[in-house]
Write an enzyme that holds these catalytic residues in place. Sequence first.
Site, short mmCIF file in Angstrom:
data_model
loop_
_atom_site.label_atom_id
_atom_site.label_comp_id
_atom_site.label_asym_id
_atom_site.label_seq_id
_atom_site.Cartn_x
_atom_site.Cartn_y
_atom_site.Cartn_z
N GLY A 12 0.77 -1.25 0.00
CA GLY A 12 0.00 0.00 0.00
C GLY A 12 0.79 1.28 0.00
N PRO A 27 5.16 -4.95 -0.22
CA PRO A 27 5.13 -3.81 -1.13
C PRO A 27 5.11 -4.26 -2.59
CG PRO A 27 7.37 -4.20 -0.40
CD PRO A 27 6.50 -5.18 0.36
N ARG A 40 3.79 -1.64 -5.60
CA ARG A 40 4.01 -0.35 -6.25
C ARG A 40 5.30 0.36 -5.79
NH1 ARG A 40 -0.41 2.49 -8.26
NH2 ARG A 40 -1.72 1.26 -6.88
N ARG A 43 -4.37 2.23 -16.35
CA ARG A 43 -4.55 3.00 -15.11
C ARG A 43 -5.32 4.31 -15.31
NH1 ARG A 43 -1.19 4.89 -12.30
NH2 ARG A 43 -2.10 4.37 -10.28
N TYR A 47 -8.57 4.01 -13.10
CA TYR A 47 -8.49 4.66 -11.78
C TYR A 47 -8.38 6.18 -11.86
CZ TYR A 47 -6.45 -0.04 -10.85
OH TYR A 47 -6.16 -1.37 -10.79
N CYS A 104 -10.70 1.79 -29.91
CA CYS A 104 -12.03 2.37 -30.16
C CYS A 104 -12.85 2.46 -28.89
CB CYS A 104 -12.75 1.54 -31.22
SG CYS A 104 -11.77 1.48 -32.72
C1 LIG Z 1 -2.01 -5.65 -4.17
C2 LIG Z 1 -1.57 -6.17 -2.86
C3 LIG Z 1 -0.35 -5.76 -2.31
C4 LIG Z 1 0.53 -4.74 -2.94
O1 LIG Z 1 -0.03 -3.47 -2.92
P1 LIG Z 1 0.84 -2.19 -3.33
O2 LIG Z 1 -0.09 -1.07 -3.11
O3 LIG Z 1 1.23 -2.35 -4.75
O4 LIG Z 1 2.01 -2.14 -2.41
C5 LIG Z 1 0.04 -6.33 -1.11
N1 LIG Z 1 -0.73 -7.24 -0.49
C6 LIG Z 1 -1.91 -7.66 -0.99
C7 LIG Z 1 -2.70 -8.68 -0.24
C8 LIG Z 1 -2.37 -7.13 -2.18
O5 LIG Z 1 -3.54 -7.54 -2.67
#
Ligand SMILES: *Cc1c(COP(=O)(O)O)cnc(C)c1O
Length: 427
Positions: free
Chosen positions: A239, A274, A276, A316, A320, A351
Amino acid sequence: MSLTKRKNADLWIESVSLKSLADKYGTPAYVYSEAAIRHQYQAMQSAFGQQRHQICYAVKANSNIGVLAMLANMGAGFDVVSGGELERVLRAGGDPKKIVFSGVGKSVAELDFALKLDIHCLNVESHAELLRLEERAKLLGIIAPISLRINPDIDAKTHPYISTGLSENKFGITPKAAIDLYAYADKSEFLSVQGIDCHIGSQITELSPLLEAARFMLDMVDHLQEMGISITHLNMGGGVGVNYLDEKPFSIRDYASSLVKLLENYNLDLLVEPGRFLVANAGLLLTSVEYLKPASNPTTGRNFAIVDAAMNDLIRPALYQAQHRVEQVSALDDASALTTELNWDLVGPVCESADFLAKNCTLKLEQGALLAIMTAGAYGFVQSSNYNSRNRAPEIIISKDETHLVRRRETINDQLALESTFPCTLP
Ligand SMILES: *Cc1c(COP(=O)(O)O)cnc(C)c1O
């Protein structure tokens, strides 16, 4: 650390010019920097200092086996969400003992695969899954190592599609139900309670929701301890947000030191997942302008730059409302072609009106101009598709002055290999 640097008018990634990559491999193409991924991994490693911890890279962010091999080589563990991802990690040389398996819908085949591999832990997301896992473990004569994914009902303050820790989301188990399931698992011959986990969302830029979740989880650890159930690891999920345009994400040092402090009086291993954070800013999508379609009425119309990358390559923005920075890759050939900057919408050939990669980019453009869509290393290629029968882009890893094509461009034969016609008879 900045992914690219400019030499005269040209954009470079490590010791390779992006123009030379476009000449050799064509566009669109995903380009990743080895140094940038290593840098992020090491920043996170050192932030946790002496705390016992394991980084389990969330494979879904970028699952190219070249990227996975690099992370395995640095000692990373992995968080997988499917049997396919598990297979990728093995092919890349990942250590099964450092793998955790997340996801709300693990099939019988996936559970069996994970159990036989003896992975570190299965992150269980429902009562029904726990029962199925226990049954499979019993059948195979294996004790399943488990963690329960808690849904702490905490607002991660991110886009609703990537918020996962609210009670309205499909993920995890309510704290109350989890207590009963821990009691059940603790008595089971075929389940071994290892950890507790949560993952409240993605692209989180404020620290407070994550720390609130950590405190919540530790309260549960205390409660379980009072019931005589001891937990070995706390898994805080992923996250951690990154900078796309002008976000101001918390620093990894602040997050890590706050977690370490909270864990001071606990004998717990810390796991983080992690995705992202490790790869987003290590990658870009290289694309070139096919056509310019400036507004016929400059005061009311929009200026469209039609590029050769599309929503099937990078979804993306469409999915989003994500915003990516766009950089000019090299000097324009024909400086007189269009000398004034305009506000361009970068759109693709697909398209759909949702097929845009960026809006309102102030750029000088000409047909054939090369552009880099930045911060495309996470949730980029992995979410690409063959929509409109477009071949998926190649993936390239740059390592100093070396270029590694870690996935070649798809061909129409690749796409058609799984299909067939059938002999049609006239009615
Ligand atoms: C997607 C996910 C992550 C990674 O999330 P990031 O925001 O990319 O760090 C970690 N754990 C679980 C269970 C996920 O579904």
